[in-house]
Scaffold this motif. Structure first.
Motif, short mmCIF file in Angstrom:
data_model
loop_
_atom_site.label_atom_id
_atom_site.label_comp_id
_atom_site.label_asym_id
_atom_site.label_seq_id
_atom_site.Cartn_x
_atom_site.Cartn_y
_atom_site.Cartn_z
N PRO A 181 18.86 -12.78 -29.19
CA PRO A 181 19.26 -11.44 -28.74
C PRO A 181 20.24 -10.78 -29.71
CG PRO A 181 19.28 -12.98 -26.90
CD PRO A 181 19.07 -13.79 -28.15
N HIS A 182 20.19 -9.49 -29.80
CA HIS A 182 20.97 -8.72 -30.76
C HIS A 182 22.46 -9.07 -30.73
CE1 HIS A 182 22.40 -5.41 -33.19
NE2 HIS A 182 23.18 -5.04 -32.18
N LEU A 183 23.07 -9.10 -29.55
CA LEU A 183 24.51 -9.35 -29.49
C LEU A 183 24.87 -10.79 -29.85
CD1 LEU A 183 25.58 -7.22 -26.40
CD2 LEU A 183 25.90 -6.70 -28.83
N LEU A 184 24.00 -11.74 -29.58
CA LEU A 184 24.25 -13.12 -29.99
C LEU A 184 24.15 -13.25 -31.51
CD1 LEU A 184 22.46 -15.21 -27.21
CD2 LEU A 184 24.76 -14.23 -27.24
N LYS A 185 23.21 -12.53 -32.10
CA LYS A 185 23.07 -12.52 -33.56
C LYS A 185 24.29 -11.85 -34.19
CE LYS A 185 20.34 -12.45 -37.36
NZ LYS A 185 20.33 -13.66 -38.15
N LEU A 186 24.74 -10.75 -33.61
CA LEU A 186 25.93 -10.06 -34.12
C LEU A 186 27.15 -10.99 -34.07
CD1 LEU A 186 27.34 -7.48 -35.11
CD2 LEU A 186 27.59 -6.82 -32.70
N MET A 187 27.33 -11.68 -32.97
CA MET A 187 28.45 -12.61 -32.84
C MET A 187 28.38 -13.67 -33.93
SD MET A 187 29.37 -15.33 -29.88
CE MET A 187 27.76 -15.98 -30.15
N ASP A 188 27.20 -14.22 -34.15
CA ASP A 188 27.01 -15.24 -35.18
C ASP A 188 27.40 -14.70 -36.54
OD1 ASP A 188 25.97 -17.92 -35.91
OD2 ASP A 188 24.44 -16.75 -36.97
N LYS A 236 37.16 -20.35 -36.96
CA LYS A 236 37.16 -18.95 -36.52
C LYS A 236 36.34 -18.86 -35.23
CE LYS A 236 35.78 -14.34 -38.05
NZ LYS A 236 35.15 -13.58 -39.15
N THR A 237 37.00 -18.43 -34.16
CA THR A 237 36.34 -18.26 -32.88
C THR A 237 36.18 -16.78 -32.60
OG1 THR A 237 37.41 -20.27 -32.08
CG2 THR A 237 36.45 -18.83 -30.41
N VAL A 238 35.00 -16.39 -32.16
CA VAL A 238 34.72 -14.99 -31.83
C VAL A 238 34.36 -14.90 -30.36
CG1 VAL A 238 33.19 -13.02 -32.24
CG2 VAL A 238 34.02 -14.38 -34.17
N LEU A 239 35.03 -13.98 -29.68
CA LEU A 239 34.69 -13.62 -28.30
C LEU A 239 34.11 -12.21 -28.37
CD1 LEU A 239 38.07 -14.56 -26.54
CD2 LEU A 239 36.11 -16.04 -26.93
N LEU A 240 32.87 -12.06 -27.95
CA LEU A 240 32.21 -10.76 -27.98
C LEU A 240 31.89 -10.37 -26.54
CD1 LEU A 240 29.63 -9.57 -30.51
CD2 LEU A 240 29.12 -9.31 -28.09
N PHE A 241 32.46 -9.26 -26.08
CA PHE A 241 32.34 -8.81 -24.70
C PHE A 241 31.30 -7.70 -24.59
CE2 PHE A 241 36.50 -10.55 -25.28
CZ PHE A 241 36.82 -11.17 -24.08
#
Length: 167
Positions: A154-161, A15-20
């Motif tokens: 960072p918040h967005l990196l944690k969210l992506m994880d 599963k790959t996630v791209l978070l913009f």
């Protein structure tokens, strides 16, 4: 647009996630793309990129690359001080060197101490290891240091994880 990318391996697919997101102080993503890849190559010690890179390139086909100004990966750009590529370096080449790439890793290699900048965020006693290609590593480290969030990651990196690990 900045995009951060991570891959998580499930039993029979990846599963790959791209978070913009818009800028370094963004608190919420502007878009999230989730992409599943079947027939994932097995892990090969010393060549992790061979497993992860096809998943990332496949997921990137679901977006308009022209909108991307920078990519953040979970991992290293270089695996040694002589410039041997890790995942980030191979991604940079696969994308024809069009996008600066920042690697953010939670662990270090003894062999690449000169290619990373250690940063401490929040109250954490453990650093993040930031590397870069196509952008100065000090500038990259400063950007990651100043991302939104009070903790080590960072918040967005944690969210992506978190999103990559969801079923």
């Amino acid at each position: 647009m900045i995009v951060t990318i991570d891959v998580h391996y499930k039993a029979d697919y990846a599963k790959t996630v791209l978070l913009f997101f818009e800028n370094w102080q963004s608190e919420t993503p502007t878009k999230v793309i989730t992409h599943n890849t079947e027939d994932v190559l097995p892990y090969e010690p010393g060549s992790f990129y061979k497993r992860e890179l096809p998943c990332i390139l496949s997921a990137l086909q679901e977006t308009t690359l022209e909108a991307i100004k920078l990519i953040i990966i979970d991992g290293h750009i270089y695996v040694d001080n002589e410039g041997k590529y890790g995942l980030g370096g191979y991604l940079f080449e696969a994308l024809d060197q069009k996008f600066p790439i920042i690697g953010v890793a939670k662990s270090s290699f003894q062999s690449n101490k000169d290619t990373v900048v250690e940063i401490f965020r929040g109250e954490s006693k453990n650093p993040l290891f930031v590397s870069a290609i196509g952008i100065d590593k000090e500038e990259a480290a400063h950007s990651i240091q100043n991302m939104y969030g009070a903790y080590r990651l960072p918040h967005l990196l944690k969210l992506m994880d978190q999103i990559t690990k969801e079923e």
